[in-house]
Write a protein that holds these residues in place. Structure first.
Motif, PDB file in Angstrom:
ATOM      1  N   ASP A   1      37.331  40.767  35.363  1.00  0.00           N
ATOM      2  CA  ASP A   1      37.738  39.114  36.667  1.00  0.00           C
ATOM      3  C   ASP A   1      36.630  39.289  36.896  1.00  0.00           C
ATOM      4  O   ASP A   1      36.654  38.695  38.813  1.00  0.00           O
ATOM      5  CB  ASP A   1      39.033  40.092  36.737  1.00  0.00           C
TER       6      ASP A   1
ATOM      7  N   SER B   1      35.772  46.463  36.515  1.00  0.00           N
ATOM      8  CA  SER B   1      36.054  45.805  34.592  1.00  0.00           C
ATOM      9  C   SER B   1      34.708  44.828  34.285  1.00  0.00           C
ATOM     10  O   SER B   1      34.817  44.901  33.001  1.00  0.00           O
ATOM     11  CB  SER B   1      36.671  44.207  35.614  1.00  0.00           C
TER      12      SER B   1
ATOM     13  N   TYR C   1      39.661  36.808  30.711  1.00  0.00           N
ATOM     14  CA  TYR C   1      39.835  36.732  31.607  1.00  0.00           C
ATOM     15  C   TYR C   1      41.327  35.854  31.748  1.00  0.00           C
ATOM     16  O   TYR C   1      41.523  34.600  31.357  1.00  0.00           O
ATOM     17  CB  TYR C   1      39.168  35.893  32.285  1.00  0.00           C
TER      18      TYR C   1
ATOM     19  N   TYR D   1      37.932  34.735  42.702  1.00  0.00           N
ATOM     20  CA  TYR D   1      36.783  34.647  42.546  1.00  0.00           C
ATOM     21  C   TYR D   1      36.664  35.730  43.896  1.00  0.00           C
ATOM     22  O   TYR D   1      36.354  34.662  44.867  1.00  0.00           O
ATOM     23  CB  TYR D   1      35.903  34.681  41.231  1.00  0.00           C
TER      24      TYR D   1
ATOM     25  N   ALA E   1      36.266  30.777  35.967  1.00  0.00           N
ATOM     26  CA  ALA E   1      36.708  32.077  35.068  1.00  0.00           C
ATOM     27  C   ALA E   1      35.731  31.736  34.010  1.00  0.00           C
ATOM     28  O   ALA E   1      35.241  32.849  33.134  1.00  0.00           O
ATOM     29  CB  ALA E   1      37.734  31.134  34.861  1.00  0.00           C
TER      30      ALA E   1
ATOM     31  N   VAL F   1      33.396  35.060  32.294  1.00  0.00           N
ATOM     32  CA  VAL F   1      33.795  35.254  30.816  1.00  0.00           C
ATOM     33  C   VAL F   1      32.201  35.312  30.365  1.00  0.00           C
ATOM     34  O   VAL F   1      31.418  36.362  29.570  1.00  0.00           O
ATOM     35  CB  VAL F   1      34.878  34.744  29.727  1.00  0.00           C
TER      36      VAL F   1
ATOM     37  N   VAL G   1      40.343  32.384  28.178  1.00  0.00           N
ATOM     38  CA  VAL G   1      40.171  32.159  29.624  1.00  0.00           C
ATOM     39  C   VAL G   1      41.551  32.040  29.149  1.00  0.00           C
ATOM     40  O   VAL G   1      41.778  30.851  28.912  1.00  0.00           O
ATOM     41  CB  VAL G   1      39.622  31.011  30.180  1.00  0.00           C
TER      42      VAL G   1
END
Length: 290
Positions: free
Chosen positions: A10, A15, A37, A44, A62, A66, A86
């Motif tokens: 995330d 993470s 994700y 975020y 997102a 990733v 995602v």
């Protein structure tokens, strides 16, 4: 095809540490890494990744998260195959589903409060309680190191399942991959109603319970391969306290969690719940079928 190590990402620091840990695990196992994700509503909120990307945090997407996680993993372990996805859904459901085709799920400790380093986030707790594969939750200050570690020890709590224990098999596998010591711990207690004030009898109930613990431990460990450097310990006290104490000397603490297919609630048990919240090292929760 080898099952992947799946990581929930995330963009948070916890993470990203999970990515480091998981890609090292993939290198040890010769397994691919899958970065996922999953979110329906979160935006975020971190600053460090935004700074790395040169964007304001509100513009981090997102796909950015990733992509950055994948680059981090490939830089750390170029030999590990890395894929990303995602998923526009609740992370708890998405990650539990991902675990159906995973060698393990690896998660950070991130919650939605200022107690991240003390208490486990709701996503990690829910996934650990329902996944069909081992779930590794990264805790402790050195929780992103797999091969070398800092303490050279894997601790496993030994329950009543003996040689049928999936948790014990997982701990043995991790010990062999890392080439470290396996610390097999069996906690025992003398029930209060069995104690007596008579000076000639006061030690007998405790001795019998300790002897039973030794027998359970010996039975459980009888098929551990000879090449595993094994340390056996029986310790008086509640299992939660015994294992939390042991976590201060370990790189990974392994516990089992019973899975009852007909039960819909959290399936962790008090011991697994406690160590997930308070362990000093990474915790692996391994499902044990009832």
């Amino acid at each position: 095809m080898d099952l992947p190590i799946v990581v929930g990402v995330d963009g948070s620091e916890s993470s990203l540490r999970a990515v480091d840990w998981a890609v090292d695990e993939g290198a040890l196992r010769g397994a691919p890494l899958r970065l996922v994700y999953a979110s329906l509503w979160e935006h975020y909120e971190g600053e460090s990744l935004a700074a790395d990307l040169g964007k304001p945090s509100e513009q981090v997407t997102a796909e950015d998260i990733v992509r950055a996680a994948a680059q981090r993993a490939r830089t750390r372990r170029p030999d590990v195959d890395v894929s990303t996805d995602v998923l526009p859904e609740e992370p708890e459901y998405a990650l539990v589903r991902e675990g159906r085709n995973a060698a393990a799920l690896v998660l950070g400790t991130r919650g939605r409060s200022g107690l991240v380093e003390m208490l486990l986030g709701s996503v990690s707790l829910t996934v650990a309680a329902h996944a069909n594969c081992p779930v590794i939750v990264l805790r402790g200050r050195h929780d992103n190191q797999v091969r070398a570690g800092t303490r050279g020890r894997v601790v496993v709590g030994v329950g009543e399942k003996g040689t049928d224990s999936a948790a014990l098999r997982f701990a043995v596998q991790e010990t062999k991959l890392r080439q470290v010591t396996l610390d097999a711990v069996r906690a025992w207690r003398c029930p209060a109603y069995e104690t007596t004030d008579h000076p000639l009898l006061s030690g007998e109930p405790a001795r019998l319970h300790e002897q039973h613990a030794v027998e359970v431990l010996d039975k459980a460990l009888k098929e551990v391969p000879a090449e595993v450097h094994l340390r056996r310990r029986t310790v008086e006290g509640p299992a939660r306290r015994v294992l939390l104490d042991a976590s201060h000397e370990a790189d990974l603490l392994v516990v089992g969690a019973r899975r009852n297919p007909g039960h819909l609630g959290l399936q962790l048990g008090r011991v697994a719940h406690a160590v997930l919240h308070h362990s000093a090292c990474a915790v692996a929760v391994v499902p044990e079928q009832v």
